[in-house]
Design a protein around this motif. Structure first.
Motif, PDB file in Angstrom:
ATOM      1  N   LYS A 118      -0.566  -1.608  -6.885  1.00 30.65           N
ATOM      2  CA  LYS A 118      -0.300  -1.876  -5.463  1.00 30.65           C
ATOM      3  C   LYS A 118       1.005  -2.668  -5.362  1.00 30.65           C
ATOM      4  O   LYS A 118       1.127  -3.740  -5.948  1.00 30.65           O
ATOM      5  CB  LYS A 118      -1.471  -2.652  -4.857  1.00 30.65           C
ATOM      6  N   LYS A 153      -3.745   8.484   3.724  1.00 29.70           N
ATOM      7  CA  LYS A 153      -4.260   7.101   3.810  1.00 29.70           C
ATOM      8  C   LYS A 153      -3.543   6.360   4.947  1.00 29.70           C
ATOM      9  O   LYS A 153      -2.310   6.342   4.986  1.00 29.70           O
ATOM     10  CB  LYS A 153      -3.985   6.450   2.449  1.00 29.70           C
ATOM     11  N   GLN A 209      -7.143  -2.530  -5.953  1.00 29.74           N
ATOM     12  CA  GLN A 209      -7.048  -3.632  -4.996  1.00 29.74           C
ATOM     13  C   GLN A 209      -7.479  -3.112  -3.635  1.00 29.74           C
ATOM     14  O   GLN A 209      -7.155  -1.978  -3.270  1.00 29.74           O
ATOM     15  CB  GLN A 209      -5.608  -4.114  -4.864  1.00 29.74           C
ATOM     16  N   SER A 240       0.841  -1.207   0.000  1.00 25.76           N
ATOM     17  CA  SER A 240       0.000   0.000   0.000  1.00 25.76           C
ATOM     18  C   SER A 240       0.869   1.248   0.000  1.00 25.76           C
ATOM     19  O   SER A 240       0.507   2.272  -0.591  1.00 25.76           O
ATOM     20  CB  SER A 240      -0.879   0.045   1.247  1.00 25.76           C
ATOM     21  N   ASP A 254      -8.465   3.326  -2.979  1.00 27.72           N
ATOM     22  CA  ASP A 254      -9.709   3.244  -3.751  1.00 27.72           C
ATOM     23  C   ASP A 254     -10.809   2.521  -2.974  1.00 27.72           C
ATOM     24  O   ASP A 254     -11.984   2.850  -3.103  1.00 27.72           O
ATOM     25  CB  ASP A 254      -9.497   2.603  -5.124  1.00 27.72           C
ATOM     26  N   ALA A 255     -10.439   1.560  -2.117  1.00 25.93           N
ATOM     27  CA  ALA A 255     -11.480   0.858  -1.359  1.00 25.93           C
ATOM     28  C   ALA A 255     -12.132   1.776  -0.321  1.00 25.93           C
ATOM     29  O   ALA A 255     -13.242   1.497   0.137  1.00 25.93           O
ATOM     30  CB  ALA A 255     -10.911  -0.383  -0.694  1.00 25.93           C
TER      31      ALA A 255
HETATM   32  C1  LIG Z   1     -13.398   1.401   8.837  1.00 20.70           C
HETATM   33  C2  LIG Z   1     -12.297   0.435   8.504  1.00 20.70           C
HETATM   34  N1  LIG Z   1     -12.624  -0.812   8.111  1.00 20.70           N
HETATM   35  C3  LIG Z   1     -11.653  -1.694   7.811  1.00 20.70           C
HETATM   36  C4  LIG Z   1     -10.332  -1.350   7.890  1.00 20.70           C
HETATM   37  C5  LIG Z   1      -9.275  -2.359   7.551  1.00 20.70           C
HETATM   38  N2  LIG Z   1      -8.644  -1.973   6.267  1.00 20.70           N
HETATM   39  C6  LIG Z   1      -7.511  -1.286   6.252  1.00 20.70           C
HETATM   40  S1  LIG Z   1      -7.036  -0.903   4.719  1.00 20.70           S
HETATM   41  C7  LIG Z   1      -8.363  -1.692   4.013  1.00 20.70           C
HETATM   42  C8  LIG Z   1      -8.578  -1.727   2.538  1.00 20.70           C
HETATM   43  C9  LIG Z   1      -7.602  -0.922   1.838  1.00 20.70           C
HETATM   44  O1  LIG Z   1      -7.847  -0.835   0.487  1.00 20.70           O
HETATM   45  P1  LIG Z   1      -7.593   0.515  -0.263  1.00 20.70           P
HETATM   46  O2  LIG Z   1      -8.340   1.608   0.398  1.00 20.70           O
HETATM   47  O3  LIG Z   1      -7.855   0.294  -1.701  1.00 20.70           O
HETATM   48  O4  LIG Z   1      -6.068   0.817   0.020  1.00 20.70           O
HETATM   49  P2  LIG Z   1      -4.767   0.221  -0.661  1.00 20.70           P
HETATM   50  O5  LIG Z   1      -4.063  -0.530   0.416  1.00 20.70           O
HETATM   51  O6  LIG Z   1      -5.189  -0.637  -1.786  1.00 20.70           O
HETATM   52  O7  LIG Z   1      -4.027   1.392  -1.114  1.00 20.70           O
HETATM   53  C10 LIG Z   1      -9.145  -2.230   5.007  1.00 20.70           C
HETATM   54  C11 LIG Z   1     -10.383  -3.010   4.736  1.00 20.70           C
HETATM   55  C12 LIG Z   1     -10.042  -0.038   8.317  1.00 20.70           C
HETATM   56  N3  LIG Z   1      -8.799   0.407   8.462  1.00 20.70           N
HETATM   57  N4  LIG Z   1     -11.037   0.834   8.588  1.00 20.70           N
END
Ligand SMILES: Cc1ncc(C[n+]2csc(CCOP(=O)(O)OP(=O)(O)O)c2C)c(N)n1
Ligand SMILES: [Mg+2]
Length: 794
Positions: free
Chosen positions: A340, A88, A208, A63, A176-177
């Protein structure tokens, strides 16, 4: 290490962001340093630092790598000191690495990444030693708060408390998630209503999430959603290398192939590398004119570079877009396509979210990036003297480096002494109505306190009694809006003129937004150097709706007054679904939030006064008032001796007599029942005490603190509740009662080992008038009598 400096860059507001070749070369070097330092910091925490408990440490190398180019461009070229950034959470190592290169983070902190007292797993305003603007961690919230901060910035400028020249951009760097979090869309709607400006959200669009690659069906949906709420959407899809490839014969087929490639396939091919890309492209589009020759023109490694050279990894593309965006203050969504794990052996693998490079892999990365063994922590280890000097100069001259003092404070606004603080009069009053009255009285004063109060509510302004304050002080709006009803001379109690001097921010019904708004307002003194006293109201049960955002605001040490009303079953006929039961426990368990639930109006007035001061103290915090619509007959006081104790959380309304065997302890709106029971029992139980507890939270916290002081510092300081309960023999019994979870007060028995018979609400949902409800839920005087009798049965 670089020393922090204060050299001003003359090009501060010019287009330094527009890239030239030399700048790109240096930024490219910095990008590699950032990638290295972030990866190494995580590696050190997981593989080198001693593990004493066998727990996974983690740290998100993939990430971090995904966002390295974007953050390098942003921090070293585009960002100005007045901009504020929410990073992030899982790019924390990148943030710390960048701060390290700026000389604002220590090697020791990086070495202690994710260790006690070291650099935090997720950027934290309160725990990190470098300069974090917004804490992040719970995804989505850090993004949305930037929109509310932009609104706060405008509010301050319009009120003359912040120099418009110093206006910054409120920037969120998000995964993005994170766009799956509903709070983003609630915030988008609110932001649109308020016409927010100067907000950039930069999406690390690696397609991702934590578990998997993201669904292809979302392609372009985000663009539409944002565009329809007034955002300019800037998509950084292809990097320069890709655009050059597209311009060659056969290039248009390559481009079409990329556009149609499913996310999962793209990720898998990225992981597999150049030979796999070639085989797949040949199979899919090799028959198209020019494609074979185009592919033959690249080695496997070059081909992999082209295919992964997406917009979010191309400094030039990013900088062009950022520079372009300087042109106006419309909110911007940058969708930056990324990989990623870019640049790492983890790149593209669907399981890479928590993946860590092995020692062999990190060694490979070290060699690839030219960092000598033993120089891993050196900012510019392995670079020749000239390059090193150039980089140091470049970093020193970055616009962002021109001001190291980005954490402000603001003098406290003075709070009138008790004699001058409003005290609503009337034999029968509810705490909710009195709260509105106190604010109204304050609003009529020409005081600094009244000027700095800003109220906000998610569509319950009127029903929580903020209306009178709003009539006086107006609704905040950047553009003037007349109250149509009032202009048409239609009688109405509410006069809702909106203008730039207004002091109420009206929100739609989304409690999450209330807490994000309070969070942003409550950081004003620190982010903008201007003190605000935010007051937010909502119905008590709906705290649960915004609980994570409330926790988030407190975690950042934002300062606000939260007024939740009505509460408990005492709202009676207003609806079983609106009864709140567990909020006292939330109030007690939430750090940086002090919960009060006064019974009487004079208690409330003193508490509000205390709250406005507490919100401004260095070690203070936010305050939560759980109020009620039940009009209570007020009690007459002989003097003000009770106040000091009440502000410590509890005071004897009827002090126990010598040899008393029991006391009734109560909180909130059921005071008349406690008083009635006391009166009925006083003859049978001589000396019976009556303890009013306006803040179960304060007495509990103080009790815990006094025990900690005894254990840790050897200091013997009895807590307030110990002192009060010492007025009763150790063999005495306590009946506790409140309109909320009984465990709020049942712990009182542990203080001195006195027996407790606790009353409170364990289930909810019935409507009715108070006699029926109090009988049904056992909050009435009879229930208190039964509970008292119970104490003496065994
Ligand atoms: C409210 C919440 N739910 C779940 C999580 C656990 N979590 C951390 S990162 C993530 C997903 C990350 O995906 P993305 O936002 O696309 O970031 P990337 O690592 O791909 O840059 C999750 C589910 C969290 N930190 N906060
Ligand atoms: Mg992602």
């Amino acid at each position: 290490m670089l020393a922090a400096d204060t050299v001003r860059n003359d090009n501060r507001r010019t287009n330094r962001g527009r890239p030239n070749a030399e700048m790109l070369r240096l930024l490219g070097q910095l990008e590699q340093r950032v990638l290295w330092l972030a990866s190494w910091t995580i590696h050190n925490a997981n593989h080198i630092r001693e593990s004493r408990d066998g727990l996974k440490v983690g740290g998100h190398q993939a990430s971090s790598a995904s966002m390295t180019t974007l953050m390098t461009a942003l921090y070293f070229a585009t960002l100005r000191p007045e901009d504020r950034v929410a990073v992030k959470p899982h790019a924390s190592p990148v943030f710390h690495a960048i701060q390290y290169l700026f000389g604002r983070q220590s090697r020791e902190q990086l070495e202690r990444f994710r260790a006690f007292g070291g650099a935090q797993s997720y950027p934290s305003r309160t725990k990190d030693k470098d300069d974090v603007d917004f804490s992040t961690g719970s995804v989505g919230l850090g993004v949305a708060i930037t929109a509310f901060s932009a609104l706060v910035q405008d509010y301050l400028i319009d009120h003359g408390w912040f120099d418009a020249e110093k206006r910054g951009r409120m920037i969120a760097l998000l995964g993005d998630a994170e766009l799956d979090e509903g709070n983003i869309y609630e915030a988008l709607i609110e932001a649109y209503k308020h016409d927010i400006r100067n907000t950039w959200w930069i999406v690390d669009y690696n397609r991702q999430s934590l578990d998997a690659t993201t669904t292809d069906r979302m392609f372009r949906r985000f663009d539409d959603i944002f565009a329809s709420t007034g955002w300019e959407v800037v998509t950084l899809k292809y990097g320069r290398r890709q655009r050059e490839a597209f311009a060659k014969p056969g290039g248009e087929f390559l481009r079409a192939w990329i556009d149609n490639c499913p996310n999962a396939d793209y990720a898998a091919l990225t992981y597999q590398g150049g030979a796999a890309w070639r085989a797949r492209l040949l199979a899919d589009i090799g028959h198209q004119p020019g494609v074979k020759a185009l592919l033959l023109g690249y080695s496997d490694e070059e081909l992999a570079n082209v295919m992964t050279g997406l917009g979010g990894h191309c400094l030039e593309t990013i900088l062009e877009a950022f520079a372009e965006a300087e042109g106006n203050d419309t909110p911007k969504l940058f969708i930056a396509y990324t990989i990623k794990g870019y640049g790492l052996p983890l790149a593209g693998h669907k399981d890479n979210h928590a993946g860590l490079m092995t020692p062999t892999q990190i060694d490979g990365l070290r060699a690839k990036l030219g960092v000598p063994q033993g120089a891993e922590w050196e900012p510019y280890g392995g670079l020749d003297g000239e390059t090193r000097e150039q980089l140091e100069q470049f970093v020193k001259n970055a616009p962002f480096a021109s001001n190291t003092n980005r954490r402000y404070n603001a003098p406290a606004v003075s709070v009138p002494n008790a004699a001058d603080f409003p005290l609503p009069q009337g034999d029968e009053q509810s705490t909710q109505a009195a709260f509105g009255r106190v604010l109204l009285d304050l609003s009529k004063q020409d005081s600094e306190l009244a000027a700095r109060i800003v109220t906000t509510s998610p569509d319950v302004t009127v029903s929580t009694n903020l209306g009178a304050f709003v009539n006086q002080r107006g609704i905040y709006s950047r553009s003037e809006q007349a109250d149509v009803f009032s202009q048409a001379k239609i009688p109405s109690v509410q006069k809702w003129a909106a203008h730039a001097r207004g002091q109420h921010i009206e929100l739609g019904i989304a409690e999450n937004n209330l807490f994000l708004m309070l969070g942003a307002l409550g950081l004003s003194h620190s982010l903008f150097g201007a003190r605000l006293l935010p007051v937010g109201t909502l119905y008590d049960p709906f705290i649960a709706r915004g609980l994570d955002a409330l926790n988030y605001a407190c975690y950042q040490d934002a300062r606000f007054l939260l007024v939740a009303t009505p509460s408990g079953v005492t709202l009676g006929p207003e609806g079983g679904a609106h009864q709140s039961i567990n909020t006292p426990l939330i109030g007690m368990a939430q750090p940086k939030l002090t919960y009060f639930e006064p019974s009487y109006v004079d208690e409330l007035a003193h508490i509000m006064r205390w709250a406005f001061a507490h919100m401004q103290e260095e070690d203070g915090g936010s305050v939560y008032l759980r109020l009620s619509t039940r009009p209570l007959k007020q009690i007459s006081r002989e003097n003000n001796d009770w106040v000091e104790d009440a502000l410590k959380g509890a005071y004897w309304l009827k002090k126990p007599g010598a040899g008393a065997q029991a006391a009734i302890a109560f909180t909130g709106a059921i005071a008349p029942e406690a008083l009635a029971a006391w009166e009925q029992l006083a003859d049978d139980l001589p000396g019976l005490g009556l303890l009013s507890i306006p803040s179960p939270d304060l007495i509990h916290r103080d009790w815990m603190a006094s025990r900690r002081a005894r254990w840790q510092e050897g200091v013997n300081r009895p807590s307030h509740i110990e002192t009060l309960l010492a007025d009763l023999p150790a063999t005495a019994g306590l009946v506790t009662v409140l309109d909320g979870a009984p465990s709020t007060l049942s712990w009182l028995g542990s203080v001195r080992g006195q027996r407790v018979s606790a009353l409170g609400i364990e289930h909810f949902g019935q409507v009715g008038d108070l006699p029926d409800l109090y009988r049904y839920y056992r909050l009435d005087a009879d229930a208190i009598l039964d509970a008292c009798a119970d104490l003496f049965l065994s």
